[in-house]
Design an enzyme around this catalytic site. Structure first.
Site, PDB file in Angstrom:
ATOM      1  N   ASP A  12       0.871  -1.165   0.000  1.00 16.91           N
ATOM      2  CA  ASP A  12       0.000   0.000   0.000  1.00 16.91           C
ATOM      3  C   ASP A  12       0.917   1.227   0.000  1.00 16.91           C
ATOM      4  O   ASP A  12       2.101   1.117   0.341  1.00 16.91           O
ATOM      5  CB  ASP A  12      -0.885  -0.026   1.240  1.00 16.91           C
ATOM      6  N   ASP A  14      -0.192   5.041   0.856  1.00  8.26           N
ATOM      7  CA  ASP A  14      -0.477   6.094   1.838  1.00  8.26           C
ATOM      8  C   ASP A  14      -0.549   5.536   3.252  1.00  8.26           C
ATOM      9  O   ASP A  14      -1.350   4.649   3.540  1.00  8.26           O
ATOM     10  CB  ASP A  14      -1.794   6.786   1.485  1.00  8.26           C
ATOM     11  N   ASP A 171      -1.352  -0.541   6.087  1.00  6.74           N
ATOM     12  CA  ASP A 171      -1.502   0.208   7.336  1.00  6.74           C
ATOM     13  C   ASP A 171      -2.937   0.287   7.812  1.00  6.74           C
ATOM     14  O   ASP A 171      -3.182   0.716   8.941  1.00  6.74           O
ATOM     15  CB  ASP A 171      -0.987   1.638   7.159  1.00  6.74           C
TER      16      ASP A 171
END
Length: 231
Positions: A12, A14, A171
């Site tokens: 991922d 961001d 995240d």
């Protein structure tokens, strides 16, 4: 030769590779204020961590009663975000080290993000990560965003990798759920510490509950080596 037994790693972007959430928050705050919604807080923003821009705007329209067309809001938010992102988007140092270690081991890597293709390209170029992360998929390019598995499955397809051979680094809880739905293993580094106990993180194979404060490239690589041996 890939020393990790054919494992591929999908990141991922961001909140995982880069700390871009403050820019997303500020872009959202400004756009909402311009459309008559003042007082948008960081706590309000946290509910959208891990959610694509299109899905975020769809929820904004329901939650705040926005009348502007989705396309207009999407373009405005992306434009504002890109201005902020190009000015400053820090890479997490241990994540950069992890990417560099994987590259030295010739591990196939991809980025699969809910951001627009333009935002992903801008951040990777500004941070220099584009030299090592050349396979990129945006949720805008698939039918469904996270927590659906589409963006990760497309990344695996472009890498020529079987989903079972992929490890996702994420995240956010929707991303962990998407990895699980894709049949991939997951290393979770929760951006919002209070969400570390989210049931969707329980599907991850390795969770750094302290987030980026706890994550180290060496610990992640050691886990990958163990996973490669086990498989």
């Amino acid at each position: 030769m890939n020393s990790l037994g054919g494992i591929s790693v999908i990141f991922d972007l961001d909140g995982t590779l880069v700390d871009s959430e403050p820019n997303y928050y500020e872009a959202g705050r400004q756009i909402l204020a311009e459309h008559g919604v003042p007082g948008y807080t960081w706590e309000d923003h946290e509910r959208y961590v891990g959610i694509s821009t299109l899905d975020t705007i769809a929820d904004w329209k329901r939650r705040y009663g926005l009348s502007a067309p989705t396309e207009e809001l999407f373009a405005a938010k992306n434009r504002r975000y890109l201005e902020l992102a190009r000015a400053a988007t820090p890479v997490y140092p241990e994540m950069r080290t992890f990417v560099e270690l994987l590259a030295s081991e010739q591990v196939p890597m991809a980025v699969a993000s809910g951001s627009s293709p333009e935002a992903i390209a801008a951040i990777l170029a500004a941070t220099g990560l584009d030299a090592l992360l050349r396979t990129v998929v945006s949720a805008d390019e698939v039918r469904r965003g996270k927590p659906a598995p589409d963006v990760f499955l497309e990344a695996a397809r472009r890498l020529g990798a079987a989903p079972a051979g992929c490890v996702v680094v994420e995240d956010a809880a929707p991303g962990a759920a998407a990895a699980h739905a894709a049949g991939m293993r997951c290393v979770a580094v929760p951006y919002v510490a209070e969400q570390a106990g989210d049931p969707e993180f329980a599907t991850a194979d390795l969770v750094f509950r302290g987030g980026q404060r706890e994550f180290t490239a060496r610990a992640a690589l050691d886990w990958l080596l163990g996973a490669a041996t086990a498989s």
